[in-house]
Motif scaffolding. Structure first.
Motif, PDB file in Angstrom:
ATOM      1  N   LEU A   1       0.830  -1.199   0.000  1.00 48.61           N
ATOM      2  CA  LEU A   1       0.000   0.000   0.000  1.00 48.61           C
ATOM      3  C   LEU A   1       0.866   1.250   0.000  1.00 48.61           C
ATOM      4  O   LEU A   1       2.034   1.223   0.366  1.00 48.61           O
ATOM      5  CB  LEU A   1      -0.914   0.008   1.221  1.00 48.61           C
ATOM      6  N   ASN A   2       0.250   2.352  -0.428  1.00 47.35           N
ATOM      7  CA  ASN A   2       0.925   3.653  -0.415  1.00 47.35           C
ATOM      8  C   ASN A   2       2.199   3.628  -1.257  1.00 47.35           C
ATOM      9  O   ASN A   2       3.197   4.252  -0.922  1.00 47.35           O
ATOM     10  CB  ASN A   2       1.254   4.059   1.024  1.00 47.35           C
ATOM     11  N   GLN A   3       2.131   2.885  -2.378  1.00 40.65           N
ATOM     12  CA  GLN A   3       3.262   2.816  -3.306  1.00 40.65           C
ATOM     13  C   GLN A   3       2.774   3.112  -4.722  1.00 40.65           C
ATOM     14  O   GLN A   3       1.980   2.350  -5.272  1.00 40.65           O
ATOM     15  CB  GLN A   3       3.932   1.430  -3.275  1.00 40.65           C
ATOM     16  N   ALA A   4       3.236   4.192  -5.269  1.00 42.17           N
ATOM     17  CA  ALA A   4       2.885   4.554  -6.643  1.00 42.17           C
ATOM     18  C   ALA A   4       3.873   3.912  -7.600  1.00 42.17           C
ATOM     19  O   ALA A   4       5.090   3.970  -7.387  1.00 42.17           O
ATOM     20  CB  ALA A   4       2.896   6.065  -6.811  1.00 42.17           C
ATOM     21  N   VAL A   5       3.365   3.280  -8.652  1.00 44.15           N
ATOM     22  CA  VAL A   5       4.227   2.661  -9.659  1.00 44.15           C
ATOM     23  C   VAL A   5       4.789   3.755 -10.556  1.00 44.15           C
ATOM     24  O   VAL A   5       4.052   4.418 -11.290  1.00 44.15           O
ATOM     25  CB  VAL A   5       3.456   1.613 -10.486  1.00 44.15           C
ATOM     26  N   ARG A   6       6.088   3.953 -10.497  1.00 49.47           N
ATOM     27  CA  ARG A   6       6.754   4.995 -11.274  1.00 49.47           C
ATOM     28  C   ARG A   6       7.148   4.510 -12.669  1.00 49.47           C
ATOM     29  O   ARG A   6       7.181   5.279 -13.624  1.00 49.47           O
ATOM     30  CB  ARG A   6       7.991   5.503 -10.538  1.00 49.47           C
ATOM     31  N   ASP A   7       7.494   3.206 -12.758  1.00 45.97           N
ATOM     32  CA  ASP A   7       7.917   2.691 -14.058  1.00 45.97           C
ATOM     33  C   ASP A   7       7.765   1.179 -14.080  1.00 45.97           C
ATOM     34  O   ASP A   7       7.783   0.506 -13.035  1.00 45.97           O
ATOM     35  CB  ASP A   7       9.376   3.068 -14.339  1.00 45.97           C
ATOM     36  N   ILE A   8       7.589   0.644 -15.277  1.00 44.39           N
ATOM     37  CA  ILE A   8       7.607  -0.798 -15.523  1.00 44.39           C
ATOM     38  C   ILE A   8       8.597  -1.018 -16.657  1.00 44.39           C
ATOM     39  O   ILE A   8       8.386  -0.546 -17.774  1.00 44.39           O
ATOM     40  CB  ILE A   8       6.218  -1.331 -15.890  1.00 44.39           C
ATOM     41  N   ILE A   9       9.675  -1.737 -16.356  1.00 47.89           N
ATOM     42  CA  ILE A   9      10.791  -1.870 -17.296  1.00 47.89           C
ATOM     43  C   ILE A   9      10.929  -3.326 -17.733  1.00 47.89           C
ATOM     44  O   ILE A   9      11.080  -4.216 -16.881  1.00 47.89           O
ATOM     45  CB  ILE A   9      12.108  -1.405 -16.636  1.00 47.89           C
ATOM     46  N   PRO A  10      10.873  -3.600 -19.026  1.00 47.38           N
ATOM     47  CA  PRO A  10      11.085  -4.976 -19.499  1.00 47.38           C
ATOM     48  C   PRO A  10      12.490  -5.458 -19.152  1.00 47.38           C
ATOM     49  O   PRO A  10      13.476  -4.740 -19.332  1.00 47.38           O
ATOM     50  CB  PRO A  10      10.897  -4.866 -21.014  1.00 47.38           C
ATOM     51  N   VAL A  11      12.588  -6.685 -18.595  1.00 43.32           N
ATOM     52  CA  VAL A  11      13.869  -7.319 -18.281  1.00 43.32           C
ATOM     53  C   VAL A  11      13.773  -8.783 -18.713  1.00 43.32           C
ATOM     54  O   VAL A  11      12.696  -9.269 -19.043  1.00 43.32           O
ATOM     55  CB  VAL A  11      14.194  -7.223 -16.768  1.00 43.32           C
ATOM     56  N   ASP A  12      14.891  -9.469 -18.698  1.00 42.85           N
ATOM     57  CA  ASP A  12      14.876 -10.894 -19.022  1.00 42.85           C
ATOM     58  C   ASP A  12      13.991 -11.640 -18.027  1.00 42.85           C
ATOM     59  O   ASP A  12      14.187 -11.527 -16.815  1.00 42.85           O
ATOM     60  CB  ASP A  12      16.294 -11.471 -18.975  1.00 42.85           C
ATOM     61  N   GLY A  13      13.026 -12.368 -18.531  1.00 42.26           N
ATOM     62  CA  GLY A  13      12.129 -13.139 -17.671  1.00 42.26           C
ATOM     63  C   GLY A  13      10.875 -12.411 -17.263  1.00 42.26           C
ATOM     64  O   GLY A  13      10.011 -12.990 -16.603  1.00 42.26           O
ATOM     65  N   GLY A  14      10.743 -11.141 -17.623  1.00 43.71           N
ATOM     66  CA  GLY A  14       9.526 -10.426 -17.247  1.00 43.71           C
ATOM     67  C   GLY A  14       9.719  -8.927 -17.167  1.00 43.71           C
ATOM     68  O   GLY A  14      10.212  -8.296 -18.111  1.00 43.71           O
ATOM     69  N   TYR A  15       9.389  -8.370 -16.008  1.00 40.37           N
ATOM     70  CA  TYR A  15       9.402  -6.916 -15.849  1.00 40.37           C
ATOM     71  C   TYR A  15       9.919  -6.531 -14.461  1.00 40.37           C
ATOM     72  O   TYR A  15       9.707  -7.249 -13.474  1.00 40.37           O
ATOM     73  CB  TYR A  15       7.988  -6.343 -16.012  1.00 40.37           C
ATOM     74  N   GLN A  16      10.596  -5.383 -14.419  1.00 38.52           N
ATOM     75  CA  GLN A  16      10.939  -4.770 -13.150  1.00 38.52           C
ATOM     76  C   GLN A  16       9.877  -3.721 -12.828  1.00 38.52           C
ATOM     77  O   GLN A  16       9.572  -2.850 -13.659  1.00 38.52           O
ATOM     78  CB  GLN A  16      12.311  -4.102 -13.211  1.00 38.52           C
ATOM     79  N   ILE A  17       9.285  -3.808 -11.638  1.00 43.25           N
ATOM     80  CA  ILE A  17       8.280  -2.843 -11.190  1.00 43.25           C
ATOM     81  C   ILE A  17       8.969  -1.856 -10.252  1.00 43.25           C
ATOM     82  O   ILE A  17       9.465  -2.241  -9.181  1.00 43.25           O
ATOM     83  CB  ILE A  17       7.120  -3.528 -10.443  1.00 43.25           C
ATOM     84  N   VAL A  18       8.996  -0.599 -10.632  1.00 42.75           N
ATOM     85  CA  VAL A  18       9.657   0.436  -9.835  1.00 42.75           C
ATOM     86  C   VAL A  18       8.582   1.316  -9.194  1.00 42.75           C
ATOM     87  O   VAL A  18       7.813   1.986  -9.888  1.00 42.75           O
ATOM     88  CB  VAL A  18      10.586   1.300 -10.707  1.00 42.75           C
ATOM     89  N   THR A  19       8.507   1.281  -7.868  1.00 39.50           N
ATOM     90  CA  THR A  19       7.602   2.177  -7.158  1.00 39.50           C
ATOM     91  C   THR A  19       8.426   3.278  -6.490  1.00 39.50           C
ATOM     92  O   THR A  19       9.653   3.311  -6.600  1.00 39.50           O
ATOM     93  CB  THR A  19       6.788   1.425  -6.091  1.00 39.50           C
ATOM     94  N   ASP A  20       7.747   4.180  -5.793  1.00 41.33           N
ATOM     95  CA  ASP A  20       8.465   5.236  -5.078  1.00 41.33           C
ATOM     96  C   ASP A  20       9.107   4.721  -3.797  1.00 41.33           C
ATOM     97  O   ASP A  20       9.724   5.495  -3.059  1.00 41.33           O
ATOM     98  CB  ASP A  20       7.535   6.410  -4.779  1.00 41.33           C
ATOM     99  N   GLN A  21       8.984   3.396  -3.526  1.00 42.91           N
ATOM    100  CA  GLN A  21       9.590   2.837  -2.331  1.00 42.91           C
ATOM    101  C   GLN A  21      10.505   1.641  -2.593  1.00 42.91           C
ATOM    102  O   GLN A  21      11.430   1.391  -1.821  1.00 42.91           O
ATOM    103  CB  GLN A  21       8.502   2.399  -1.336  1.00 42.91           C
ATOM    104  N   THR A  22      10.232   0.887  -3.654  1.00 42.05           N
ATOM    105  CA  THR A  22      10.979  -0.350  -3.843  1.00 42.05           C
ATOM    106  C   THR A  22      11.002  -0.770  -5.303  1.00 42.05           C
ATOM    107  O   THR A  22      10.329  -0.166  -6.148  1.00 42.05           O
ATOM    108  CB  THR A  22      10.365  -1.477  -2.980  1.00 42.05           C
ATOM    109  N   LYS A  23      11.786  -1.835  -5.578  1.00 48.66           N
ATOM    110  CA  LYS A  23      11.807  -2.455  -6.906  1.00 48.66           C
ATOM    111  C   LYS A  23      11.527  -3.942  -6.739  1.00 48.66           C
ATOM    112  O   LYS A  23      12.128  -4.601  -5.878  1.00 48.66           O
ATOM    113  CB  LYS A  23      13.174  -2.263  -7.576  1.00 48.66           C
ATOM    114  N   THR A  24      10.617  -4.462  -7.535  1.00 45.54           N
ATOM    115  CA  THR A  24      10.319  -5.887  -7.511  1.00 45.54           C
ATOM    116  C   THR A  24      10.283  -6.391  -8.951  1.00 45.54           C
ATOM    117  O   THR A  24      10.327  -5.587  -9.903  1.00 45.54           O
ATOM    118  CB  THR A  24       8.979  -6.181  -6.818  1.00 45.54           C
ATOM    119  N   TYR A  25      10.192  -7.716  -9.091  1.00 42.47           N
ATOM    120  CA  TYR A  25      10.201  -8.325 -10.416  1.00 42.47           C
ATOM    121  C   TYR A  25       8.997  -9.232 -10.584  1.00 42.47           C
ATOM    122  O   TYR A  25       8.543  -9.873  -9.628  1.00 42.47           O
ATOM    123  CB  TYR A  25      11.499  -9.112 -10.624  1.00 42.47           C
TER     124      TYR A  25
END
Length: 330
Positions: A84-108
């Motif tokens: 919660l309370n995390q805005a998605v700033r970017d979604i970047i294509p990477v090998d195997g899927g996508y990197q999800i960049v929020t204003d707090q963290t990065k996940t895949y």
């Protein structure tokens, strides 16, 4: 950095997003849900918690807050990761899927389900003299606590389902309720309009609020002008005004993502499987656009299994697809 890939990332924590997280769990997907607000429920929780929702199967009518509560309980059965309370700033294509960049963290993630509704939203404001002066004091854009209006005289402005629902709800606790609309006809469900007409709610049509002023006894004097007239005014003294003109929504943040989604001027184009033009990126609910679409909560709920099952077929082609709910795990 944690390079663990989720199977599915659901972006958006409204009713459709919560159901998407639940259904993904039913398919044994490893799922996370990301919501920019600090609470779940989206527009329903923020703007219409007392709105009676009539298009959900199995419920003759359910208030928004109760639907959200039930969806939370259902979703948590699957133990998704909730951010919660995390805005998605970017979604970047990477090998195997996508990197999800929020204003707090990065996940895949391997796949994405976009369930952001209309995007960031704000209520349409009352354009009347002195309106800002009374905002959140005697002028409100949503009803979060019915007891606040107990034994008061309240004017509801608007002509859609939300205004009608709020007028009917307030009529149960308020001393007097007015429903003002700039047209003679209402846009809400016919059955609900009939209920208003059969109630003690006083209709004021076709009028538009032009000015708000304080009275000596602390009340609010509402000056409304009759449409298509020059000097036909009506003045109503009330305790509070509730404005339900709908909301202004924008998906401006999505346009900054590295994904090049089609149809982003307002919504996202999808095919019959709810798939966007990007690999393993799907959209459901109000944000999804296709020919013949009806923007109902019920429609969004129906789109979720189509999207999730399509993802799971792509990720795990050897898994058997559940055909009926009785075949799903319990």
């Amino acid at each position: 950095m944690n390079n663990k890939f989720y199977d599915i990332t659901v972006i958006g924590g409204g009713p459709v997003g919560m159901f998407a997280a639940f259904y993904s769990g039913l398919r044994d997907a490893n799922v996370q849900l990301i919501e920019s607000l600090d609470h779940l429920g989206g527009q329903v929780s923020a703007l219409y918690p007392y709105k009676t929702i009539l298009d959900v199967g199995g419920h003759p009518g359910i208030q928004g807050k109760d639907l959200v509560k039930s969806l939370k309980k259902q979703m948590h059965m699957m133990h998704p990761t909730i951010r919660l309370n995390q805005a998605v700033r970017d979604i970047i294509p990477v090998d195997g899927g996508y990197q999800i960049v929020t204003d707090q963290t990065k996940t895949y993630t391997k796949a994405i389900v976009i369930a952001t509704g209309g995007g960031a939203f704000n209520p349409r404001k009352l354009r009347a003299k002195n309106a800002e002066k009374f905002k959140n004091k005697q002028l409100f854009y949503s009803v979060h606590n019915l007891d606040q209006f107990k034994n008061k005289t309240v004017l509801v402005a608007g002509g859609g389902n939300s205004a009608i629902d709020n007028a009917l709800l307030l009529n149960k606790v308020a001393k007097k309720v007015y429903l003002l609309h700039r047209r003679d006809t209402f846009r809400g469900f016919e059955r609900m309009v009939d209920r208003v007409k059969q109630s003690s709610i006083e209709l004021i049509t076709p009028y538009l609020i032009r000015e708000l002023n304080s009275t000596d006894d602390g009340k609010l004097l509402v000056t409304a002008k009759k449409m298509r007239t020059e000097n036909d005014f009506r003045r109503i003294k009330v305790d509070d005004v509730v404005v339900n003109f709908g909301f202004v929504a924008t998906n401006q943040a999505m346009r900054k993502w590295s994904l090049k989604l089609k149809g982003l001027l307002r919504k996202v184009d999808v095919n019959q499987q709810m798939k966007t033009n990007e690999n393993l990126v799907y959209a459901v609910g109000d944000v999804a656009k296709y020919k013949g679409k009806d923007t109902l909560i019920a429609t969004g709920f129906g789109e979720v299994p189509i999207a999730v099952n399509s993802i799971m077929r792509a990720l795990y082609p050897k898994r058997r697809l559940p055909i009926h709910s009785t075949m799903l795990k319990h």
